[in-house]
Structures are given as structure tokens and as C-alpha cells.
Write a protein that holds these residues in place. Sequence first.
Motif, PDB file in Angstrom:
ATOM      1  N   SER A 140     -15.334   3.731  13.535  1.00 27.51           N
ATOM      2  CA  SER A 140     -14.767   2.401  13.685  1.00 27.51           C
ATOM      3  C   SER A 140     -15.046   1.599  12.423  1.00 27.51           C
TER       4      SER A 140
ATOM      5  N   SER B  34     -12.240  -5.948  14.355  1.00 24.01           N
ATOM      6  CA  SER B  34     -12.731  -4.575  14.388  1.00 24.01           C
ATOM      7  C   SER B  34     -11.652  -3.662  14.942  1.00 24.01           C
TER       8      SER B  34
ATOM      9  N   ASN C 102     -11.230   0.540  16.423  1.00 20.79           N
ATOM     10  CA  ASN C 102     -11.937   1.771  16.752  1.00 20.79           C
ATOM     11  C   ASN C 102     -11.363   2.955  15.994  1.00 20.79           C
ATOM     12  N   ARG C 103     -12.044   4.095  16.071  1.00 18.63           N
ATOM     13  CA  ARG C 103     -11.475   5.303  15.467  1.00 18.63           C
ATOM     14  C   ARG C 103     -10.229   5.663  16.264  1.00 18.63           C
TER      15      ARG C 103
ATOM     16  N   THR D 228     -18.752  -0.522   7.797  1.00 19.07           N
ATOM     17  CA  THR D 228     -18.850   0.520   8.799  1.00 19.07           C
ATOM     18  C   THR D 228     -20.297   0.979   8.918  1.00 19.07           C
TER      19      THR D 228
END
Length: 116
Positions: free
Chosen positions: A33, A50, A52-53, A98
Motif C-alpha cells: 500500500s 492512501s 491499497n495494493r 510506504t
Amino acid sequence: QVQLVESGGGLVQPGGSLRLSCAASGFIFSQFSMKWWRQGPGKARELVASINRGGTLNDYADFVKGRFTISRDDSKAILYLQMDNLKPEDTAVYYCHTNVGFSSYWGQGTQVTVDS
């Protein structure tokens, strides 16, 4: 060696737009993320957005909701922040960030100035 390099900042008039980029290297970008933070003059650093992956979940600070969009291109290992309807209070140095393992990594920042 993890590296994060921001670009795309500059001077823009109120109501204008900018797109920030963060080029990542030294780790498997797609598996982590990512976040954008900012630090205005005389202020503490604050979380802006933000992702996320996989890019399926985004979250935004209330002060940018509806104006900023975070996205990622895993094929290029680049994180983006599209900033629209910019306001003078958005003036700040913007950082990408990160966490990889137990370590926290920051870019050098890119200056965004919103002024007429």
C-alpha cells in the motif's frame, strides 16, 4: 535500496489542477500500500490519501475528498495524486510514503504552491 521520487509540483492558481507522481524502485511496488502526505508551512505533516495494493481501496482526508484522486500504475511502479480545484490551503510539500517490512520510506517531497 528503496527509493521514492516525487515530481509534478509547482505553482498553480486557485481552482487549478496538478498531477503528482511518485516513482518507486527497490521493492515490489505492486505488493505494498502507498500513501500521500503533506506538510504545509508551520504545520505538522498530515495524511492526504492512501491506496491499497491492487488499487481497489482508496481513502482520503476530509479536506481533500471530492477534489483529489489517488491512483497507481503497478506496471510502471508509479503512484499518482490528481489534485483538482486546488485551494491556497493546499500549499504544502507533498510526500509519498510506504512501509516495507519494519522500515518506513519517504520521498524527498515536491512543493505545491496555490496562489493567485
